[in-house]
Write a protein that holds these residues in place. Structure first.
Motif, short mmCIF file in Angstrom:
data_model
loop_
_atom_site.label_atom_id
_atom_site.label_comp_id
_atom_site.label_asym_id
_atom_site.label_seq_id
_atom_site.Cartn_x
_atom_site.Cartn_y
_atom_site.Cartn_z
N MET A 1 0.82 -1.18 0.00
CA MET A 1 0.00 0.00 0.00
C MET A 1 0.87 1.24 0.00
N LYS A 2 1.90 1.18 0.78
CA LYS A 2 2.82 2.30 0.85
C LYS A 2 3.51 2.53 -0.51
N GLU A 3 3.81 1.45 -1.18
CA GLU A 3 4.44 1.55 -2.49
C GLU A 3 3.44 2.14 -3.50
N LYS A 4 2.19 1.73 -3.37
CA LYS A 4 1.18 2.24 -4.29
C LYS A 4 0.99 3.74 -4.09
N MET A 6 3.22 5.77 -2.91
CA MET A 6 4.42 6.45 -3.39
C MET A 6 4.39 6.55 -4.91
N LEU A 7 3.91 5.53 -5.56
CA LEU A 7 3.80 5.55 -7.02
C LEU A 7 2.79 6.61 -7.48
N THR A 12 1.66 11.92 -9.60
CA THR A 12 1.05 13.23 -9.38
C THR A 12 2.10 14.34 -9.48
N MET A 13 3.26 14.06 -8.93
CA MET A 13 4.34 15.05 -9.00
C MET A 13 4.79 15.28 -10.44
#
Length: 151
Positions: A1-4, A6-7, A12-13
């Motif tokens: 979930m954390k990886e998702k 971050m992706l 978005t960035m």
């Protein structure tokens, strides 16, 4: 979930960076267009001012020419009047009409041989014409003045 997450944040960035870059390019294009419009407006205003100044200068030149013509005309008239004033006065008539000469002779005023009348003072004429009516005296005096024989 954390990886998702971050992706998603990275995506978005990246999208935000792309949008920011697009906004910068749009701002540069708008700035360039403003400079171009300002230059074009400056040229238009310059042409308008030049047109107004040209029309005004032409009007001023026309008015100046009229004023110079009037001044030249006035100077010519002044010169003519000055010349006329400087020349001796030529009197058109130095003799009296026969009826007037007869009336003066009856009152005892002598005429020259040619029928001319020596210049006399107004008071001397008044004395000589005392027996005439006022209208006759006025007529005689005005005739003498017209002939230039009375001062």
């Amino acid at each position: 979930m954390k990886e998702k997450t971050m992706l998603e944040l990275t995506e978005t960035m990246e999208r935000l960076e792309a949008v920011a870059e697009a906004l910068e390019q749009a701002a540069e294009r708008i700035a360039e267009q403003q400079v171009a419009l300002a230059a074009e407006a400056q040229q238009s205003v310059g042409r308008i001012v030049a047109t107004v100044e040209t029309a005004r200068e032409a009007e001023l030149e026309r008015r100046l020419a009229e004023a110079e013509g009037q001044i030249a005309s006035a100077e010519r008239k002044i010169a003519e009047l000055t010349a006329a004033a400087a020349s001796p006065v030529v009197q058109g008539r130095v003799t009296l009409p026969a009826g007037m000469a007869t009336m003066l002779a009856k009152q005892g005023v002598a005429l020259d041989a040619g029928g001319s009348f020596p210049s006399m003072e107004s008071s001397a004429i008044d004395g000589a014409l005392a027996s005439l009516s006022i209208e006759q005296r006025i007529a005689v005096k005005s005739e003498l003045l017209r002939a230039g024989l009375m001062s």
